[in-house]
Design a protein around this motif. Structure first.
Motif, PDB file in Angstrom:
ATOM      1  N   VAL A  41      43.528  -1.207  -0.156  1.00  0.00           N
ATOM      2  CA  VAL A  41      42.243  -1.205  -0.860  1.00  0.00           C
ATOM      3  C   VAL A  41      41.055  -1.291   0.101  1.00  0.00           C
ATOM      4  O   VAL A  41      39.923  -1.004  -0.292  1.00  0.00           O
ATOM      5  N   GLU A  42      41.294  -1.706   1.362  1.00  0.00           N
ATOM      6  CA  GLU A  42      40.204  -1.735   2.336  1.00  0.00           C
ATOM      7  C   GLU A  42      40.784  -1.720   3.738  1.00  0.00           C
ATOM      8  O   GLU A  42      41.886  -2.220   3.978  1.00  0.00           O
ATOM      9  N   ARG A  43      40.029  -1.112   4.649  1.00  0.00           N
ATOM     10  CA  ARG A  43      40.405  -1.116   6.068  1.00  0.00           C
ATOM     11  C   ARG A  43      39.133  -1.127   6.898  1.00  0.00           C
ATOM     12  O   ARG A  43      38.241  -0.305   6.683  1.00  0.00           O
ATOM     13  N   LEU A  44      39.053  -2.073   7.834  1.00  0.00           N
ATOM     14  CA  LEU A  44      37.973  -2.092   8.808  1.00  0.00           C
ATOM     15  C   LEU A  44      38.563  -1.714  10.158  1.00  0.00           C
ATOM     16  O   LEU A  44      39.613  -2.245  10.546  1.00  0.00           O
ATOM     17  N   SER A  45      37.893  -0.819  10.869  1.00  0.00           N
ATOM     18  CA  SER A  45      38.424  -0.336  12.144  1.00  0.00           C
ATOM     19  C   SER A  45      37.309  -0.230  13.167  1.00  0.00           C
ATOM     20  O   SER A  45      36.234   0.314  12.874  1.00  0.00           O
ATOM     21  N   ALA A  46      37.571  -0.732  14.361  1.00  0.00           N
ATOM     22  CA  ALA A  46      36.613  -0.607  15.455  1.00  0.00           C
ATOM     23  C   ALA A  46      36.603   0.823  15.968  1.00  0.00           C
ATOM     24  O   ALA A  46      37.547   1.591  15.754  1.00  0.00           O
ATOM     25  N   HIS A  47      35.520   1.185  16.662  1.00  0.00           N
ATOM     26  CA  HIS A  47      35.389   2.559  17.155  1.00  0.00           C
ATOM     27  C   HIS A  47      36.522   2.926  18.106  1.00  0.00           C
ATOM     28  O   HIS A  47      37.024   4.056  18.095  1.00  0.00           O
ATOM     29  N   GLN A  48      36.942   1.984  18.922  1.00  0.00           N
ATOM     30  CA  GLN A  48      37.955   2.283  19.928  1.00  0.00           C
ATOM     31  C   GLN A  48      39.365   1.946  19.450  1.00  0.00           C
ATOM     32  O   GLN A  48      40.310   1.940  20.238  1.00  0.00           O
ATOM     33  N   ALA A  49      39.536   1.679  18.156  1.00  0.00           N
ATOM     34  CA  ALA A  49      40.845   1.276  17.642  1.00  0.00           C
ATOM     35  C   ALA A  49      41.871   2.397  17.788  1.00  0.00           C
ATOM     36  O   ALA A  49      41.537   3.582  17.779  1.00  0.00           O
ATOM     37  N   MET A  50      43.128   1.996  17.924  1.00  0.00           N
ATOM     38  CA  MET A  50      44.214   2.948  18.079  1.00  0.00           C
ATOM     39  C   MET A  50      44.388   3.769  16.802  1.00  0.00           C
ATOM     40  O   MET A  50      43.998   3.345  15.717  1.00  0.00           O
ATOM     41  N   PRO A  51      44.987   4.975  16.911  1.00  0.00           N
ATOM     42  CA  PRO A  51      45.244   5.779  15.716  1.00  0.00           C
ATOM     43  C   PRO A  51      46.303   5.103  14.839  1.00  0.00           C
ATOM     44  O   PRO A  51      47.268   4.539  15.339  1.00  0.00           O
ATOM     45  N   VAL A  52      46.091   5.158  13.521  1.00  0.00           N
ATOM     46  CA  VAL A  52      47.080   4.641  12.574  1.00  0.00           C
ATOM     47  C   VAL A  52      47.231   5.629  11.421  1.00  0.00           C
ATOM     48  O   VAL A  52      46.386   6.503  11.216  1.00  0.00           O
ATOM     49  N   LEU A  53      48.325   5.469  10.665  1.00  0.00           N
ATOM     50  CA  LEU A  53      48.615   6.369   9.556  1.00  0.00           C
ATOM     51  C   LEU A  53      47.973   5.896   8.255  1.00  0.00           C
ATOM     52  O   LEU A  53      48.023   6.613   7.258  1.00  0.00           O
ATOM     53  N   TYR A  54      47.388   4.706   8.261  1.00  0.00           N
ATOM     54  CA  TYR A  54      46.940   4.097   7.015  1.00  0.00           C
ATOM     55  C   TYR A  54      45.539   4.563   6.635  1.00  0.00           C
ATOM     56  O   TYR A  54      44.651   4.626   7.472  1.00  0.00           O
ATOM     57  N   ARG A  55      45.314   4.848   5.338  1.00  0.00           N
ATOM     58  CA  ARG A  55      44.001   5.217   4.826  1.00  0.00           C
ATOM     59  C   ARG A  55      43.737   4.437   3.543  1.00  0.00           C
ATOM     60  O   ARG A  55      44.669   4.081   2.813  1.00  0.00           O
ATOM     61  N   VAL A  56      42.483   4.148   3.278  1.00  0.00           N
ATOM     62  CA  VAL A  56      42.119   3.450   2.051  1.00  0.00           C
ATOM     63  C   VAL A  56      42.529   4.297   0.853  1.00  0.00           C
ATOM     64  O   VAL A  56      42.264   5.499   0.803  1.00  0.00           O
ATOM     65  N   GLY A  57      43.203   3.675  -0.097  1.00  0.00           N
ATOM     66  CA  GLY A  57      43.718   4.391  -1.250  1.00  0.00           C
ATOM     67  C   GLY A  57      45.123   4.905  -1.045  1.00  0.00           C
ATOM     68  O   GLY A  57      45.750   5.394  -1.988  1.00  0.00           O
ATOM     69  N   GLY A  58      45.639   4.782   0.180  1.00  0.00           N
ATOM     70  CA  GLY A  58      46.992   5.238   0.466  1.00  0.00           C
ATOM     71  C   GLY A  58      48.030   4.182   0.123  1.00  0.00           C
ATOM     72  O   GLY A  58      47.733   2.989   0.040  1.00  0.00           O
ATOM     73  N   ARG A  59      49.258   4.631  -0.066  1.00  0.00           N
ATOM     74  CA  ARG A  59      50.370   3.731  -0.383  1.00  0.00           C
ATOM     75  C   ARG A  59      51.223   3.511   0.860  1.00  0.00           C
ATOM     76  O   ARG A  59      51.487   4.458   1.614  1.00  0.00           O
ATOM     77  N   LEU A  60      51.659   2.269   1.036  1.00  0.00           N
ATOM     78  CA  LEU A  60      52.462   1.880   2.185  1.00  0.00           C
ATOM     79  C   LEU A  60      53.776   1.300   1.671  1.00  0.00           C
ATOM     80  O   LEU A  60      53.794   0.609   0.649  1.00  0.00           O
ATOM     81  N   PRO A  61      54.876   1.548   2.371  1.00  0.00           N
ATOM     82  CA  PRO A  61      56.151   0.971   1.928  1.00  0.00           C
ATOM     83  C   PRO A  61      56.162  -0.540   2.084  1.00  0.00           C
ATOM     84  O   PRO A  61      55.668  -1.076   3.077  1.00  0.00           O
ATOM     85  N   LEU A  62      56.709  -1.226   1.097  1.00  0.00           N
ATOM     86  CA  LEU A  62      56.761  -2.684   1.148  1.00  0.00           C
ATOM     87  C   LEU A  62      57.672  -3.188   2.253  1.00  0.00           C
ATOM     88  O   LEU A  62      57.405  -4.233   2.859  1.00  0.00           O
ATOM     89  N   HIS A  63      58.753  -2.477   2.520  1.00  0.00           N
ATOM     90  CA  HIS A  63      59.796  -2.994   3.402  1.00  0.00           C
ATOM     91  C   HIS A  63      59.563  -2.696   4.878  1.00  0.00           C
ATOM     92  O   HIS A  63      60.299  -3.207   5.713  1.00  0.00           O
ATOM     93  N   SER A  64      58.541  -1.871   5.205  1.00  0.00           N
ATOM     94  CA  SER A  64      58.398  -1.513   6.620  1.00  0.00           C
ATOM     95  C   SER A  64      56.944  -1.476   7.078  1.00  0.00           C
ATOM     96  O   SER A  64      56.590  -0.720   7.969  1.00  0.00           O
TER      97      SER A  64
END
Length: 270
Positions: free
Chosen positions: A128-151
């Motif tokens: 529901v929310e993500r804060l990211s610094a300008h120099q933060a590493m790349p990630v697969l997560y986006r606001v509104g996206g679904r993530l697996p509970l187990h991993s």
């Protein structure tokens, strides 16, 4: 009463025998969009929803008039801002974010990486929310996206503090770590969940697509039930989980108190 009236009484309130209700087909059109398909032609919308082109055009036009869809000069459809306006009223997202954002900002300032806030939605974690610094590493997560509970870090926390019946239903499924596509051991996952409940934090290390460490903690609501999970995601080479854990746990505890919780993080389920 005639046979026709008897038949009408039997089907009243159920799905019409001639096909899906209009609302179901309209929802199918909206569900045709995802992170990889943010803009669709009429033909693509028809194929992805499984609805004939003529019906797709009629429904899409109605949704466009309401503001749920928008159509560009190129004829392609996109999700409309009216849906965002309605979704912003969801109490599990908006009220939670208002309390959480100041503490998320503190964590982002300290880590200079990613801070995630997620809730459980069905069998997934919904970001529901993500804060990211300008120099933060790349990630697969986006606001509104679904993530697996187990991993994922937030997912493991949401699963660890979920009701026992839900945990058992998840453990009974064949699960795969993503994106590594490695099978999950139910026994190992059960031990991990027990450790999270005992320690009040989850620490997840991942090698692909980039080596990272996620440290997460639970957020409780006024009924002392888990309502969300908070995490930081940092590069593996800079990770110090023993330092990050207390910081994430303190922020999660502060958010919980802001939501009216009385329960201490890590306290046993009752």
């Amino acid at each position: 009463m005639t046979d026709e009236l008897h038949q009408a009484a039997r089907v009243r309130g159920r799905r019409p025998p001639q096909g899906d209700p209009v609302v179901d087909r309209a929802l199918s059109l909206l569900a045709a969009f995802d992170a990889g398909h943010r803009s669709l032609t009429l033909g693509e919308l028809s194929r992805r929803s499984g609805i004939p082109t003529s019906s797709t055009l009629r429904l899409a036009t109605r949704l466009q008039a309401w503001g749920a869809l928008e159509r560009g000069s190129d004829g392609r459809f996109t999700i409309g801002l009216r849906l965002w306006e309605v979704a912003s009223l969801a109490p599990r997202g908006q009220g939670l974010k208002q309390v959480a954002l100041p503490f998320m900002g503190d964590l982002e300032e300290v880590t200079r990486q990613h801070v995630l806030l997620a809730v459980r939605e069905g069998g997934d974690a919904l970001l529901v929310e993500r804060l990211s610094a300008h120099q933060a590493m790349p990630v697969l997560y986006r606001v509104g996206g679904r993530l697996p509970l187990h991993s994922t870090g937030v997912g493991l926390v949401l699963l660890a503090f979920a009701e026992s019946a839900f945990q058992e239903s998840m453990l009974a499924q064949p699960l795969m770590h993503q994106p590594e596509n490695v099978a999950v051991s139910p026994a190992a996952l059960r031990r991990t969940l027990a450790e999270i409940r005992r320690d009040g934090t989850a620490t997840l290390r991942r090698r692909a697509p980039h080596p990272l460490v996620s440290v997460a903690a639970p957020i409780f609501d006024a009924e002392d039930r888990i309502t969300a999970a908070l995490s930081v995601v940092v590069p593996q080479e800079n990770a110090e989980p023993r330092l990050l854990g207390p910081a994430v746990r303190t922020a999660a505890r502060s958010i919980s108190r802001g939501l009216g919780a009385r329960r201490s993080i890590g306290a046993p389920l009752t």
